[in-house]
Design an enzyme around this catalytic site. Sequence first.
Site, PDB file in Angstrom:
ATOM      1  CB  VAL A 120       8.620   4.980  -0.915  1.00 57.44           C
ATOM      2  CG1 VAL A 120       9.467   5.809   0.040  1.00 57.44           C
ATOM      3  CG2 VAL A 120       8.837   5.432  -2.345  1.00 57.44           C
TER       4      VAL A 120
ATOM      5  N   GLY B  19       0.784  -1.226   0.000  1.00 52.75           N
ATOM      6  CA  GLY B  19       0.000   0.000   0.000  1.00 52.75           C
ATOM      7  C   GLY B  19       0.815   1.275   0.000  1.00 52.75           C
ATOM      8  CG  HIS B  20       4.005   3.855   1.908  1.00 50.08           C
ATOM      9  ND1 HIS B  20       5.310   4.252   1.728  1.00 50.08           N
ATOM     10  CD2 HIS B  20       3.378   4.920   2.449  1.00 50.08           C
ATOM     11  CE1 HIS B  20       5.458   5.492   2.169  1.00 50.08           C
ATOM     12  NE2 HIS B  20       4.301   5.911   2.610  1.00 50.08           N
ATOM     13  CG  PHE B  21       3.170   5.294  -2.460  1.00 47.67           C
ATOM     14  CD1 PHE B  21       2.006   5.770  -1.861  1.00 47.67           C
ATOM     15  CD2 PHE B  21       4.383   5.836  -2.078  1.00 47.67           C
ATOM     16  CE1 PHE B  21       2.054   6.800  -0.924  1.00 47.67           C
ATOM     17  CE2 PHE B  21       4.437   6.860  -1.130  1.00 47.67           C
ATOM     18  CZ  PHE B  21       3.276   7.333  -0.546  1.00 47.67           C
TER      19      PHE B  21
END
Length: 142
Positions: free
Chosen positions: A56, A49-51
């Site tokens: 990252v 989810g990041h990203f």
Amino acid sequence: MNHLNVEQIKEIIPHRHPFLLIDEIEDYVPGKLAIGYKCVTYHEDFFAGHFPQEPVMPGVLIVEALAQTGAVAILSEPENKGKIAYFGGINKCRFKNKVVPGDKIRLETKIVKQKGPVGIGEATATVDKKTVVTAELTFMVG
């Protein structure tokens, strides 16, 4: 040098997968300093989810890894065996570069002040000798 593998780290600090964010301790001096590493892989849970389009490592997790490294230094003191080091504060935190899959983060936390159960650590995370995060971390041993 006092080297610790992940199993030895787990004997000192209470963190476990997926929240244990250090893979090894290269060296430490109880109550004074710890130097560790985190090998960042594409399979880290947070990258989902990041990203998704540009993975990252979240900066707060790098700060947590620095805190866990400092916790090894503090909790390796005989009088702190079996205790937990809690966050008391984060000051002067600066994010200078990204951490991406394939990076190996060097984590160094020096304990610069301690009075009773409260102390301060100066922490620096680097990748390939480039600073990615610096912070002053306040901890409380409980």
